[in-house]
Write an enzyme that holds these catalytic residues in place. Structure first.
Site, short mmCIF file in Angstrom:
data_model
loop_
_atom_site.label_atom_id
_atom_site.label_comp_id
_atom_site.label_asym_id
_atom_site.label_seq_id
_atom_site.Cartn_x
_atom_site.Cartn_y
_atom_site.Cartn_z
CB ILE A 83 -1.31 0.34 0.96
CG1 ILE A 83 -1.80 -1.17 1.30
CG2 ILE A 83 -1.59 1.19 1.37
CD1 ILE A 83 -2.85 -1.42 0.46
CE LYS A 112 10.69 -11.30 8.13
NZ LYS A 112 9.51 -10.71 7.48
CB THR A 146 15.46 -3.34 21.60
OG1 THR A 146 16.32 -1.84 21.02
CG2 THR A 146 15.03 -3.50 22.92
CD GLU A 159 23.13 -2.77 13.95
OE1 GLU A 159 23.24 -1.35 14.70
OE2 GLU A 159 24.49 -3.07 13.54
CB CYS A 209 17.03 3.18 13.79
SG CYS A 209 18.50 2.76 12.60
CD GLU A 227 12.99 3.35 18.10
OE1 GLU A 227 12.58 1.90 17.80
OE2 GLU A 227 14.07 3.72 16.91
P1 NAD Z 1 10.34 -4.81 14.28
O1 NAD Z 1 11.16 -4.84 14.61
O2 NAD Z 1 8.51 -5.15 13.47
O3 NAD Z 1 10.06 -5.95 12.57
C1 NAD Z 1 11.91 -5.61 11.67
C2 NAD Z 1 11.96 -6.72 10.89
O4 NAD Z 1 11.87 -8.20 11.96
C3 NAD Z 1 10.31 -6.84 10.25
O5 NAD Z 1 11.43 -7.83 9.19
C4 NAD Z 1 9.58 -7.86 10.59
O6 NAD Z 1 8.64 -8.66 10.10
C5 NAD Z 1 10.65 -9.38 11.20
N1 NAD Z 1 9.86 -9.75 12.61
C6 NAD Z 1 9.06 -9.74 13.27
N2 NAD Z 1 9.29 -10.13 14.90
C7 NAD Z 1 9.87 -11.27 13.80
C8 NAD Z 1 9.98 -12.44 14.93
N3 NAD Z 1 9.79 -12.68 15.69
N4 NAD Z 1 11.32 -13.13 14.21
C9 NAD Z 1 12.66 -12.65 13.01
N5 NAD Z 1 11.38 -11.94 12.50
C10 NAD Z 1 10.69 -10.67 12.79
O7 NAD Z 1 10.50 -3.36 13.71
P2 NAD Z 1 10.04 -2.75 12.56
O8 NAD Z 1 8.87 -1.94 13.15
O9 NAD Z 1 9.68 -3.34 10.98
O10 NAD Z 1 11.17 -1.25 12.42
C11 NAD Z 1 11.14 -0.34 12.94
C12 NAD Z 1 12.25 -0.08 13.78
O11 NAD Z 1 14.10 -0.79 13.73
C13 NAD Z 1 12.68 0.69 14.73
O12 NAD Z 1 12.57 0.35 16.29
C14 NAD Z 1 13.78 1.56 14.23
O13 NAD Z 1 14.79 1.98 15.03
C15 NAD Z 1 14.74 -0.02 13.38
N6 NAD Z 1 15.79 -0.12 12.95
C16 NAD Z 1 17.43 -0.01 13.49
C17 NAD Z 1 17.87 0.09 12.41
C18 NAD Z 1 19.74 0.34 13.35
O14 NAD Z 1 20.48 0.30 12.24
N7 NAD Z 1 19.73 0.19 14.44
C19 NAD Z 1 18.20 0.76 11.11
C20 NAD Z 1 16.48 0.56 10.66
C21 NAD Z 1 15.49 1.04 11.84
#
Ligand code: NAD
Length: 517
Positions: free
Chosen positions: A37, A191, A246, A266, A300, A401
């Site tokens: 979307i 993934k 996190t 990360e 992030c 966050e």
């Molecule tokens: P999220 O943790 O919800 O999801 C991240 C990824 O993990 C997605 O592909 C999701 O499908 C997958 N995922 C979810 N549950 C899982 C599990 N149990 N096992 C394996 N994979 C799983 O995060 P988001 O909302 O997609 O992204 C935002 C977050 O990412 C924020 O907290 C941001 O700070 C962080 N981030 C960190 C960096 C860095 O380099 N430190 C960079 C970008 C984003």
């Protein structure tokens, strides 16, 4: 080299472009699919096939087969680098098209999508190509002890690496997860988040055309707990490189422990942005806005806690609010747009919830705080850039966050107090210090517990420097001179050159050999 694959390989029943997954060099469809979307219009950009655990198993099996065959890990370094060079050329040729696709998929302004969605990946790929060419995968070890020996220290690929990619910068992070792993001789299963799968899938076609063996790079699309979880727990996956929140990082670490996988995490941040009383205010005001508003705050490393000295607090806030009023929020496809949409309905509700929490906990709303109205905002997920003053570091909007365009302003009296506030967080990803006195700023920068600290700048993620988190912002590093090292394991090899059995330690077990009597 294989022929160019169609970029959008099928059209679904409704006449919409449809992406399949990329497994073992083939486009693989499935019984299930979901719409991607556009966050600014809520229109369907494409549909994408989604995985079941069988697709994950097939992708891991392909990656394992290629790893074990040696076809990629034994490819000379210069040829691995040449594959990356060809990827750079393909991306550069399609920059505008990919930037528009990225803007439509993520809601980020096309200017940002061009720079960070395509430009950064190209620059970082250049760094990985250079490392692929020059990285020292084997070197001589020391000669020690009484027994003459030669030794080697090798950095070997770990095998099948899983990369888990979030939605905020899906192209850049797909590159960070896959290209250094491949450059080090590993194979990869990515993934992607279901909301933002396009670049990772395009990269499959691009890598295949660039000469990567089929099965060395695979992409599955699916939800986190089921599909991501299955990949993390898979016994044939040897390393997981995860970017996300996190909370999910903790789960990934726990799931990876059963098979003792290497884990690179990360995670989130709550970046302190410290303005000292001698800062250049014009630069610091613009920099502070850039710090919290890039991609509508969905980065992030954002600077979401602005720490101002009491002596300049009111003037600084007044200038910041005036400057915010000049920014244009609107269609991501308009090159004049400064701030685009936020990612999803869920994200929208979450951000607005934090704004309500800020008000309820007693912070003062000085700008924004809601949804823009008027033409162009009847559909999509929008939040006006929001600034709270009077924030204390125990408030929810200072601790958690938000991942949206919300700035928390905290007042301090002494630099020591500013450092203490900056470090009073479970996170430690990024920070900045603003001052006209570089030495003074550097002294503060050294005391901040964060993986990246910028002086008079923000978001300046350099391919030459390690990037990653202190504390609960993660473990491991991306980029920098050892970017490939995260994806290798060390092996020591010793060759006994003495030929003199009698001098060896065997006597510990075998007693004194007859020849020595
Ligand atoms: P999220 O943790 O919800 O999801 C991240 C990824 O993990 C997605 O592909 C999701 O499908 C997958 N995922 C979810 N549950 C899982 C599990 N149990 N096992 C394996 N994979 C799983 O995060 P988001 O909302 O997609 O992204 C935002 C977050 O990412 C924020 O907290 C941001 O700070 C962080 N981030 C960190 C960096 C860095 O380099 N430190 C960079 C970008 C984003």
């Amino acid at each position: 080299m294989t022929a160019t694959l169609p970029v959008t390989p099928a059209v679904d029943r409704d006449g919409r472009p449809h992406y399949r997954m990329f497994i073992d060099g083939e486009w693989v469809d499935s019984a299930t699919s979901i719409p991607v979307i556009n966050p600014a219009t809520e229109e369907v950009v494409v549909t994408v096939a989604t995985a079941d655990t069988g697709h994950v198993d097939a992708a891991v099996a392909a990656a394992k087969r290629v790893h074990e065959s040696g076809v990629w890990r034994n490819t000379p370094q210069s040829e691995r680098a040449a594959v990356i060079d060809r990827v750079i050329a393909s991306l550069a040729a399609r920059m505008d098209e990919l930037a528009v696709l990225s803007a439509r998929e993520t809601g980020m302004p096309v200017r940002v999508a061009g720079a960070i969605g395509v430009g950064f990946p190209i620059v970082h790929l250049g760094h990985y190509a250079e490392l692929a060419r020059t990285y020292e995968f084997e070197r001589s070890g020391p000669v020690t002890g009484q027994v003459l020996s030669a030794s080697f220290i090798r950095k070997e690929p770990v095998g099948v690496c899983a990369g888990i990619v979030p939605w905020n910068f899906p192209a850049l992070i797909a590159v960070w997860k896959s290209i250094p792993a491949l450059a080090a001789g590993n194979t990869v299963v990515l993934k992607t988040d279901e909301k933002t799968p396009i670049f990772a899938l395009e990269l499959g076609a691009i890598l295949r055309d660039a000469g990567l063996p089929d099965g060395a790079y695979n992409v599955v699309v699916g939800d986190g707990p089921t599909i991501g979880g299955h990949l993390v727990k898979h016994p044939d996956v040897r390393l997981v490189s995860f970017t996300g929140s996190t909370a999910t990082g903790r789960q990934v670490m726990a799931d990876a422990s059963a098979t003792v996988k290497r884990v690179v995490l990360e995670l989130g941040g709550k970046g302190p942005n410290i303005v000292l009383d001698d800062a250049d205010l014009d630069a610091a005001v613009d920099g502070s806005i850039y710090a919290f508003l890039l991609h509508a705050g969905q980065a992030c490393e954002s600077g979401t806690r602005l720490l101002l000295p009491a002596s300049i607090h009111d003037e600084f806030v007044a200038r910041l609010v005036e400057r915010l009023k000049t920014l244009r929020i609107g269609s991501p496809l308009d090159p004049a747009t400064d701030i685009g949409a936020v990612m999803s309905k869920t994200q929208h509700e979450r951000i607005l919830g934090y704004i309500e929490k800020g008000k309820a906990e007693g912070a003062t709303l000085v700008h924004g705080g809601g949804v823009p109205t008027g033409e162009g905002f009847d559909k999509g997920f929008w939040v006006v850039p929001t600034v709270f003053t009077g924030v204390t570091n125990d408030m929810t909007i200072a601790r958690e966050e938000i991942f949206g365009p919300v700035l928390s302003v905290l007042k301090y009296d002494t630099v020591e107090e500013a450092i203490a506030i900056a470090n009073d967080t479970e996170y430690g990803l990024s920070a900045a210090v603003w001052s006209r006195d570089n030495q003074r700023a550097l002294e503060v920068a050294r005391q901040i517990e964060a993986g990246s600290v910028w002086v008079n700048d923000f978001h300046n993620i350099s391919q030459y420097l390690p990037f990653g988190g202190y504390k609960q912002s993660g473990t491991g590093r991306e980029l920098g001179p050892d970017a490939l090292g995260e994806f290798t394991q060390d092996k020591g090899i010793t060759v006994d050159l003495s030929g003199d059995v009698s001098r060896r330690a065997y006597g510990l077990v075998l007693g004194t050999p007859p020849s020595a009597e």
